[in-house]
Design a protein around this motif. Sequence first.
Motif, PDB file in Angstrom:
ATOM      1  N   UNK A 216     -16.699 -76.704  69.028  1.00 22.76           N
ATOM      2  CA  UNK A 216     -15.797 -77.858  69.068  1.00 22.76           C
ATOM      3  C   UNK A 216     -16.500 -79.174  68.753  1.00 22.76           C
ATOM      4  N   UNK A 217     -17.589 -79.455  69.450  1.00 26.22           N
ATOM      5  CA  UNK A 217     -18.279 -80.721  69.231  1.00 26.22           C
ATOM      6  C   UNK A 217     -18.811 -80.856  67.818  1.00 26.22           C
ATOM      7  N   UNK A 218     -19.356 -79.764  67.285  1.00 22.42           N
ATOM      8  CA  UNK A 218     -19.910 -79.803  65.933  1.00 22.42           C
ATOM      9  C   UNK A 218     -18.812 -79.990  64.895  1.00 22.42           C
ATOM     10  N   UNK A 219     -17.677 -79.312  65.100  1.00 21.04           N
ATOM     11  CA  UNK A 219     -16.556 -79.489  64.177  1.00 21.04           C
ATOM     12  C   UNK A 219     -16.058 -80.929  64.206  1.00 21.04           C
ATOM     13  N   UNK A 220     -16.013 -81.519  65.393  1.00 21.85           N
ATOM     14  CA  UNK A 220     -15.555 -82.904  65.511  1.00 21.85           C
ATOM     15  C   UNK A 220     -16.526 -83.871  64.842  1.00 21.85           C
ATOM     16  N   UNK A 221     -17.830 -83.648  65.016  1.00 21.15           N
ATOM     17  CA  UNK A 221     -18.814 -84.517  64.360  1.00 21.15           C
ATOM     18  C   UNK A 221     -18.650 -84.449  62.847  1.00 21.15           C
ATOM     19  N   UNK A 222     -18.511 -83.233  62.313  1.00 25.59           N
ATOM     20  CA  UNK A 222     -18.354 -83.081  60.865  1.00 25.59           C
ATOM     21  C   UNK A 222     -17.091 -83.794  60.379  1.00 25.59           C
ATOM     22  N   UNK A 223     -15.992 -83.649  61.128  1.00 25.14           N
ATOM     23  CA  UNK A 223     -14.748 -84.305  60.728  1.00 25.14           C
ATOM     24  C   UNK A 223     -14.884 -85.826  60.776  1.00 25.14           C
ATOM     25  N   UNK A 224     -15.528 -86.336  61.817  1.00 22.26           N
ATOM     26  CA  UNK A 224     -15.720 -87.783  61.928  1.00 22.26           C
ATOM     27  C   UNK A 224     -16.615 -88.310  60.810  1.00 22.26           C
ATOM     28  N   UNK A 225     -17.631 -87.546  60.445  1.00 25.14           N
ATOM     29  CA  UNK A 225     -18.491 -87.964  59.332  1.00 25.14           C
ATOM     30  C   UNK A 225     -17.699 -88.007  58.025  1.00 25.14           C
ATOM     31  N   UNK A 226     -16.755 -87.071  57.869  1.00 24.60           N
ATOM     32  CA  UNK A 226     -15.931 -87.069  56.661  1.00 24.60           C
ATOM     33  C   UNK A 226     -14.947 -88.236  56.649  1.00 24.60           C
ATOM     34  N   UNK A 227     -14.465 -88.627  57.833  1.00 23.88           N
ATOM     35  CA  UNK A 227     -13.488 -89.716  57.917  1.00 23.88           C
ATOM     36  C   UNK A 227     -14.148 -91.079  57.721  1.00 23.88           C
TER      37      UNK A 227
END
Length: 231
Positions: A216-227
């Motif tokens: 979960x945390x890693x997926x969120x970091x990746x999504x935030x980096x993309x945003x």
Amino acid sequence: MIRTLDARQSHHLVRVLRLAAGAPVEGFDGKGARFDARIERADPKACAIRLLAPIAACTESPLAITLAQGISAAERMDWTVEKAVELGAHAIQPIVCARTQVRLDAQRLQRRHEHWARIVEAACMQCGRDHLPELGVPLAFERWLAATDRRAARTRIVLDPRGAVRLAALRVDAAQPVDLLVGPEGGFDATELEAARAAGFQAVRLGPRVLRTETAGLAAIAALQAIAGDF
């Protein structure tokens, strides 16, 4: 300028990578400076390198993400720390939550923190980061939450499978640091979620599926980096 590396770094260069005197390497100080370097003495216990020209490069994301991660089982937490570094997290804060399954005394917790610090350093070297992410001393959930500055302009996110907002719908400003709060196995209990909301955290979900804590945390970091970051 010649620098002597510690035993662990020396072993890695000489025994693991099998580099000899004269071999080119790159060095970094963990604070943003990176250099071309050359091995002067290939000693597996005290390898000496000569720092040559500085390298002009920036590998840090403009989005400063602090991952406040509920401590999980050994291998899962190790994986989370390593990959958070690779994904560009600015800081990692281990937290002890109501549902944390790993219960350690102060001495063992200190050893675990030292172990995670070695993982942070190794991950930085592997992925070519210029800065060592800050690794906080493990804190109880309530203590960490009380220490956060609620007046600062920050984006505060707590992951919750029942959150009303999808992560993709968030408006994230790269100029504002992000506090990303992720629970351990079993997630946060109701009291912790309520305390997080009272502290200004927005409950956010990652799609319709329930993710493991190490995902979960890693997926969120990746999504935030993309945003708003550097993906």
